[in-house]
Design a protein around this motif. Sequence first.
Motif, PDB file in Angstrom:
ATOM      1  N   ASN A  42       0.795  -1.229   0.000  1.00  0.00           N
ATOM      2  CA  ASN A  42       0.000   0.000   0.000  1.00  0.00           C
ATOM      3  C   ASN A  42       0.821   1.270   0.000  1.00  0.00           C
ATOM      4  OD1 ASN A  42      -2.426  -1.271   0.043  1.00  0.00           O
ATOM      5  ND2 ASN A  42      -2.509  -1.395   2.264  1.00  0.00           N
ATOM      6  N   ASN A  43       2.023   1.167   0.529  1.00  0.00           N
ATOM      7  CA  ASN A  43       2.799   2.368   0.760  1.00  0.00           C
ATOM      8  C   ASN A  43       3.212   3.017  -0.559  1.00  0.00           C
ATOM      9  OD1 ASN A  43       4.411   4.344   1.818  1.00  0.00           O
ATOM     10  ND2 ASN A  43       6.167   2.981   2.021  1.00  0.00           N
ATOM     11  N   VAL A  44       2.795   4.258  -0.772  1.00  0.00           N
ATOM     12  CA  VAL A  44       3.181   4.928  -2.006  1.00  0.00           C
ATOM     13  C   VAL A  44       4.133   6.093  -1.757  1.00  0.00           C
ATOM     14  CG1 VAL A  44       1.158   4.316  -3.326  1.00  0.00           C
ATOM     15  CG2 VAL A  44       1.107   6.337  -1.926  1.00  0.00           C
ATOM     16  N   ASP A  45       4.241   6.519  -0.497  1.00  0.00           N
ATOM     17  CA  ASP A  45       5.050   7.709  -0.213  1.00  0.00           C
ATOM     18  C   ASP A  45       6.458   7.603  -0.786  1.00  0.00           C
ATOM     19  OD1 ASP A  45       2.891   8.534   1.163  1.00  0.00           O
ATOM     20  OD2 ASP A  45       3.975   9.133   2.965  1.00  0.00           O
ATOM     21  N   LEU A  46       7.113   6.470  -0.523  1.00  0.00           N
ATOM     22  CA  LEU A  46       8.523   6.357  -0.886  1.00  0.00           C
ATOM     23  C   LEU A  46       8.731   6.348  -2.394  1.00  0.00           C
ATOM     24  CD1 LEU A  46      11.461   5.328   0.619  1.00  0.00           C
ATOM     25  CD2 LEU A  46      10.967   3.615  -1.103  1.00  0.00           C
ATOM     26  N   LEU A  47       8.042   5.442  -3.065  1.00  0.00           N
ATOM     27  CA  LEU A  47       8.262   5.349  -4.511  1.00  0.00           C
ATOM     28  C   LEU A  47       7.757   6.586  -5.238  1.00  0.00           C
ATOM     29  CD1 LEU A  47       7.522   1.586  -5.238  1.00  0.00           C
ATOM     30  CD2 LEU A  47       9.704   2.777  -5.425  1.00  0.00           C
ATOM     31  N   TYR A  48       6.657   7.137  -4.775  1.00  0.00           N
ATOM     32  CA  TYR A  48       6.108   8.329  -5.419  1.00  0.00           C
ATOM     33  C   TYR A  48       7.138   9.443  -5.417  1.00  0.00           C
ATOM     34  CZ  TYR A  48       2.801  12.099  -6.490  1.00  0.00           C
ATOM     35  OH  TYR A  48       2.142  13.162  -7.070  1.00  0.00           O
ATOM     36  N   THR A  49       7.799   9.642  -4.279  1.00  0.00           N
ATOM     37  CA  THR A  49       8.735  10.753  -4.179  1.00  0.00           C
ATOM     38  C   THR A  49      10.141  10.380  -4.637  1.00  0.00           C
ATOM     39  OG1 THR A  49       8.995  10.184  -1.859  1.00  0.00           O
ATOM     40  CG2 THR A  49       7.536  12.005  -2.377  1.00  0.00           C
ATOM     41  N   LEU A  50      10.512   9.113  -4.530  1.00  0.00           N
ATOM     42  CA  LEU A  50      11.888   8.729  -4.888  1.00  0.00           C
ATOM     43  C   LEU A  50      12.057   8.600  -6.399  1.00  0.00           C
ATOM     44  CD1 LEU A  50      14.605   7.926  -3.528  1.00  0.00           C
ATOM     45  CD2 LEU A  50      13.919   5.561  -3.817  1.00  0.00           C
ATOM     46  N   THR A  51      11.157   7.854  -7.022  1.00  0.00           N
ATOM     47  CA  THR A  51      11.300   7.613  -8.456  1.00  0.00           C
ATOM     48  C   THR A  51      10.129   8.163  -9.250  1.00  0.00           C
ATOM     49  OG1 THR A  51      10.113   5.525  -8.416  1.00  0.00           O
ATOM     50  CG2 THR A  51      12.455   5.442  -7.936  1.00  0.00           C
ATOM     51  N   GLY A  52       9.059   8.499  -8.566  1.00  0.00           N
ATOM     52  CA  GLY A  52       7.853   8.922  -9.268  1.00  0.00           C
ATOM     53  C   GLY A  52       7.286   7.800 -10.135  1.00  0.00           C
ATOM     54  N   GLY A  53       7.704   6.569  -9.851  1.00  0.00           N
ATOM     55  CA  GLY A  53       7.227   5.431 -10.638  1.00  0.00           C
ATOM     56  C   GLY A  53       8.111   5.142 -11.840  1.00  0.00           C
ATOM     57  N   GLY A  54       9.046   6.032 -12.124  1.00  0.00           N
ATOM     58  CA  GLY A  54       9.896   5.850 -13.294  1.00  0.00           C
ATOM     59  C   GLY A  54      11.185   5.154 -12.966  1.00  0.00           C
ATOM     60  N   PRO A  55      12.160   5.053 -13.796  1.00  0.00           N
ATOM     61  CA  PRO A  55      12.097   5.536 -15.175  1.00  0.00           C
ATOM     62  C   PRO A  55      11.256   4.613 -16.063  1.00  0.00           C
ATOM     63  CG  PRO A  55      14.182   4.453 -14.731  1.00  0.00           C
ATOM     64  CD  PRO A  55      13.446   4.500 -13.435  1.00  0.00           C
ATOM     65  N   ALA A  56      10.528   5.230 -16.956  1.00  0.00           N
ATOM     66  CA  ALA A  56       9.696   4.506 -17.925  1.00  0.00           C
ATOM     67  C   ALA A  56       8.727   3.545 -17.231  1.00  0.00           C
ATOM     68  CB  ALA A  56      10.569   3.744 -18.930  1.00  0.00           C
ATOM     69  N   GLY A  57       8.134   3.984 -16.133  1.00  0.00           N
ATOM     70  CA  GLY A  57       7.146   3.166 -15.443  1.00  0.00           C
ATOM     71  C   GLY A  57       7.714   1.918 -14.795  1.00  0.00           C
ATOM     72  N   GLU A  58       9.050   1.883 -14.699  1.00  0.00           N
ATOM     73  CA  GLU A  58       9.735   0.686 -14.216  1.00  0.00           C
ATOM     74  C   GLU A  58       9.417   0.387 -12.743  1.00  0.00           C
ATOM     75  OE1 GLU A  58      12.385  -2.335 -15.550  1.00  0.00           O
ATOM     76  OE2 GLU A  58      11.418  -0.707 -16.621  1.00  0.00           O
ATOM     77  N   THR A  59       9.139   1.420 -11.963  1.00  0.00           N
ATOM     78  CA  THR A  59       8.899   1.216 -10.531  1.00  0.00           C
ATOM     79  C   THR A  59       7.501   1.666 -10.119  1.00  0.00           C
ATOM     80  OG1 THR A  59       9.884   3.358 -10.049  1.00  0.00           O
ATOM     81  CG2 THR A  59      11.329   1.438  -9.890  1.00  0.00           C
ATOM     82  N   THR A  60       6.540   1.474 -11.002  1.00  0.00           N
ATOM     83  CA  THR A  60       5.165   1.829 -10.660  1.00  0.00           C
ATOM     84  C   THR A  60       4.461   0.632 -10.039  1.00  0.00           C
ATOM     85  OG1 THR A  60       5.136   3.322 -12.543  1.00  0.00           O
ATOM     86  CG2 THR A  60       3.033   2.813 -11.528  1.00  0.00           C
ATOM     87  N   THR A  61       4.067   0.765  -8.782  1.00  0.00           N
ATOM     88  CA  THR A  61       3.275  -0.287  -8.162  1.00  0.00           C
ATOM     89  C   THR A  61       1.810  -0.064  -8.529  1.00  0.00           C
ATOM     90  OG1 THR A  61       3.033   1.050  -6.184  1.00  0.00           O
ATOM     91  CG2 THR A  61       4.823  -0.556  -6.196  1.00  0.00           C
ATOM     92  N   LEU A  62       0.993  -1.057  -8.233  1.00  0.00           N
ATOM     93  CA  LEU A  62      -0.430  -0.920  -8.563  1.00  0.00           C
ATOM     94  C   LEU A  62      -1.062   0.300  -7.885  1.00  0.00           C
ATOM     95  CD1 LEU A  62      -2.897  -2.001 -10.028  1.00  0.00           C
ATOM     96  CD2 LEU A  62      -3.279  -3.586  -8.155  1.00  0.00           C
TER      97      LEU A  62
END
Lengths: 311, 299
Positions: free
Chosen positions: A245-265
């Motif tokens: 569930n946690n989105v804080d870290l990835l949202y701010t660290l990678t923003g889900g990128g590069p190229a959507g590589e680190t986008t969780t559901l």
Amino acid sequence: MAQAAAVAKRPAPPRRRRASATPRRLPYLLIAPAALLMLGFIAYPVVSVFYYSLQNYNPTKPWRNGFAGFDNFVHAFTDDPQFWDTLTFSAQWVFVEVGLQLLFGLALALIVNQTFVGRSLGRALVFSPWAVSGVLTSAIWVLLYNSQTGITRYLADMGIGEYGTSWLSDTSTVFSAAIVADLWRGVPFFAILILADLQSVSKDLYEAAEVDGASRIKQFWHITLPHLKDAIVLSTLLRAVWEFNNVDLLYTLTGGGPAGETTTLPLYIANTSVDAHNFGYASALTTVAFVILLFCSLVYLRLSKFGGGAK
Amino acid sequence: MITKEAPEVVPAPVREPAAPARRPSRHKRAWDEAPRWQIYLPLGIYLVFTLVPFYWILLFALRPAGSTSLVPWPMTFDHFEKVWNERDFAVYFQNSVLTGVATLLLTTGVALAGGYALARFDFKIKRGFMLALLCTQFVPGALLLVPLFQIFAELKMINSLGSVIIAETVFQLPLSIILISGFIRNVPYSLEEAAWVDGCNRLTAFRIVVLPLLRPGLIAVGSFAFVHAWNHFLFALMFLSDQSKQTIPVGLNTLMSADSVDLGALAAGGIIAAVPVVIVFAFIQKWLITGFSAGAVKG
């Protein structure tokens, strides 16, 4: 309270009488604030998510709004490669992250549970990242991973990694980079949970084992680990859900990128709803996430043998 | 370096039997004792992993812009000044304190009532209520952003800290109630009954007898709520559109996503974000561990 006083004046009240004067309503009054808050701000939103998942709902394209049946779900499962990518990445992320956290957390807890000089200072220091938020963790690791002035540059001087690349913008390194950043904060949390449970292991067991000549490794396998089993299983499950569930870290660290590589559901859902305003589709994706989590919580309830002794 | 050194911690899961100092005379085989290096070496490596990031952020916050020195010398506080005054962290800080304290008070109060009911009464919907509490643990706040936004818009609470306070409280409540009811269960019921016999009503008995014993638990729960509200990011980001209403994590995110990231300002902002939490934890560390061992984790 007036009622309680009235009861008190009755002749010769039995010992427990006053206590039981109000209980029929009292417990309901006591849980009412919590129940109302949770109904209004968790239960109702959950229901409305289910409702919207069956709708075409996009404030920027109102002419298409209306009942959609299961179209959103069909689209997700048959027609949206991004959905599958984010789902796979979520699973990968949770599996690796929680597995490593468990491993290192257990080791760390076992170490700081021993008696040694400087233990309380050591504990305070190794646990300290636990207090750090996801966003702050990102800020710290953005500084560390910076290609010009980060630690990556000094490591490159020592021959680890390449000079001038940012580990966060390279598809081959971003996963490990994000994992390490999250481990930094997650391991202490696990260690604290396990340490709390370790302290309740009876010392007598170890002394008895020692008299019998059991080695420390045997003691670990036959005394410590079985004792920790429940705590480990439950905290692992809770952590898995939390990491999912946690989105804080990835949202701010990678923003889900590069190229959507680190986008969780969940991150994909947030993007779909907040950026793309596709609320109907986002709600359908949320419903899918709920089903996954529901399955986890059923396992959790089964494992925790919920509802045993309440009092 | 960091990725490589982590696995070295693994060989450590061995358990030392007991405090060696207390049993000096007994003969022991060598493998009965954990050699000191088996404690200090892995701990030392882990400490490096823990502390280097902290050092790094201090370094960036304290050394002048453009410097690549590994020691923050000459030291400058320009970054703090800049972040505090020019980047509005003074305002963010105030908003975060307000949100954190309000969430703390609201959560502790509501959870105390609910926890008491669960610990001391049997009532019809008790099992259902507890099940609901547990289930909410699996409801992610992040996934409910859209409906929550709509609710707060309906209540005209968008862009007011109230929306964030309520949202944080609601998602903090279930765990708090479970924790507090665990603490109350650890206080013998007979103590309360004795106070009733002495003429107290339920409320006074609770206040005089139970509440003082709950202090460590309340501190644990309250600090949890505060830290959570202080750290959490998404609700503030989504519900507060006005910059003067934002909280510190959102301010940090703004610094990170700016076109040219000002690393010094980011580091200084990060330290400002960390200070209150570090202070809270320094005070309550002792209680937190006991708080957890009170059986809360095991349900």
